[in-house]
Design an enzyme around this catalytic site. Structure first.
Site, PDB file in Angstrom:
ATOM      1  N   GLY A   6       0.848  -1.319  -0.044  1.00 10.21           N
ATOM      2  CA  GLY A   6      -0.013   0.029  -0.034  1.00 10.21           C
ATOM      3  C   GLY A   6       0.559   1.222   0.245  1.00 10.21           C
ATOM      4  N   GLU A  18       2.929   0.944 -16.638  1.00 10.02           N
ATOM      5  CA  GLU A  18       2.072   0.246 -15.700  1.00 10.02           C
ATOM      6  C   GLU A  18       0.617   0.076 -16.124  1.00 10.02           C
ATOM      7  OE1 GLU A  18       2.963   0.008 -11.189  1.00 10.02           O
ATOM      8  OE2 GLU A  18       3.198   2.009 -11.522  1.00 10.02           O
ATOM      9  N   SER A  52       5.249  -0.654  -6.428  1.00  9.51           N
ATOM     10  CA  SER A  52       5.569  -0.889  -7.982  1.00  9.51           C
ATOM     11  C   SER A  52       5.918   0.432  -8.569  1.00  9.51           C
ATOM     12  CB  SER A  52       4.353  -1.859  -8.262  1.00  9.51           C
ATOM     13  OG  SER A  52       3.190  -0.999  -8.361  1.00  9.51           O
ATOM     14  N   ASP A  54       0.455   7.317  -7.629  1.00  9.56           N
ATOM     15  CA  ASP A  54       1.566   6.799  -7.162  1.00  9.56           C
ATOM     16  C   ASP A  54       2.984   7.076  -7.917  1.00  9.56           C
ATOM     17  OD1 ASP A  54      -0.176   5.422  -5.209  1.00  9.56           O
ATOM     18  OD2 ASP A  54       0.340   3.586  -6.094  1.00  9.56           O
ATOM     19  N   GLY A  74       2.687   2.258  -2.807  1.00  8.33           N
ATOM     20  CA  GLY A  74       3.022   2.580  -4.150  1.00  8.33           C
ATOM     21  C   GLY A  74       4.481   2.176  -4.424  1.00  8.33           C
TER      22      GLY A  74
END
Length: 331
Positions: free
Chosen positions: A100, A136, A104, A148, A102
């Site tokens: 949670g 993404e 990635s 993010d 961010g």
């Protein structure tokens, strides 16, 4: 060789309104900050001495002779997107993935920053954010929003507004003492289990039209939170607003919270927390609480089975901390 350092983020208000399905029609807004926990990406050209052409080290080790063989979808797509070959890349981080924060997106931003530097290019923060969003959301087809990638690129305590024409990053301007007071009033705990953000986001998108009003309410809280931070009043209101926002967020999908998470939250609330939330899309990861100084020992005791993680806000965003120019290996 290049080493990049990219912060993780905590989102306070407006999560969910950064999804394209919402902000292109209604406008989105989030309030978030980055903090002093980072991911590190080391990248260099790999000499042609080996029986593989590229190597990637993260939670697994991959050695491939062709880019299409890469199993990690984000690495594979960023390699192809940036036309990278014969690369050795390693990922390391201060905190676990899928929690949670961010992570990635921070990895995407840091990796793209490293790739540009390897090619002798200087990419600005907006370019990195835009490319990470594209990687993404479009190339990897991952469900989710765009906050993010923006937070990881720009860094700092910001309001991010989004609409069909793009996004704007607006720094929250407050005194150093007030910002420190906010930092000192926040407590971060690891629940002990992770989640797949994209899976939770897909559940939120189910019956999306029925959730528009609640997302609009969450968007409105961003302006209210900004008013609290930039005003002269007691910051405790910020904690109360976090509590209100969490109650709305957890109603968006059954996958956002669990019985265990609800019990943890209730224990902290009874011990004196003014409010809090589960960071990220939900399902696990880190719990954040606003707690007055005199109540912090009680909250810490109430959650003594969880890992407490002290932190400080940061303002730098992604950065290159080591750079040595290299030419692609041709031998």
């Amino acid at each position: 060789m290049v080493i990049t350092k990219t912060p993780f983020r905590m989102s306070f208000f407006g999560g969910g309104t950064d999804m394209k399905e919402f902000y292109e029609e209604y406008g989105g807004s989030v309030l978030s900050t980055t903090f002093d926990k980072y991911c590190y990406v080391t990248a260099r050209y790999l000499p042609k001495f080996f029986n593989y052409s590229s190597e990637f080290v993260y939670s697994h080790i991959e050695r491939v002779t062709d880019v299409d063989q890469i199993q990690h979808p984000l690495i594979r797509n960023c390699m192809k997107y940036q036309k990278m070959h014969h690369i050795r890349l390693a990922y390391d981080a201060d905190l676990p993935a899928r929690t949670g924060l961010g992570t990635s997106s921070s990895f995407a931003v840091g990796m793209l920053n490293a790739f540009h530097a390897l090619k002798g290019e200087m990419a600005d923060k907006k370019k990195l954010a835009n490319e990470a969003i594209y990687a993404e959301r479009i190339l990897c087809h991952e469900a989710g929003g765009i906050q993010d990638q923006i937070a990881a690129s720009f860094g700092g305590l910001n309001r991010i507004d989004m609409d069909e024409d793009g996004y704007h990053v607006i720094p929250i301007v407050i005194s150093r003492d007030r910002k420190q007071e906010l930092n000192d009033s926040l407590m971060l705990f690891f629940t002990g289990f992770s989640h797949m953000s994209a899976a939770v986001q897909e559940k939120v998108k189910e019956n999306f039209q029925d959730k528009i009003r609640r997302l609009q309410d969450m968007k409105g809280m961003v302006g209210e939170a900004q008013r609290i931070l930039t005003g002269k009043g007691n910051l405790t209101e910020f904690g109360h607003l976090l509590h209100e926002s969490w109650q709305i967020k957890r109603s968006l999908s059954g996958g956002i919270s669990t019985g265990e998470i609800d019990a943890m939250y209730e224990a902290a609330f009874k011990a004196g927390a003014e409010g809090g939330k589960l960071l990220g899309s939900g399902g696990g990861g880190f719990l954040l609480f606003y707690v007055e100084k005199d109540k912090k020992p009680y909250v810490k005791k109430a959650l003594d089975k969880l890992l407490y993680v002290p932190f400080s806000f940061e303002t730098g965003g992604t950065r290159i901390i080591y750079y040595r120019a290299e030419d692609p290996v041709n031998f």
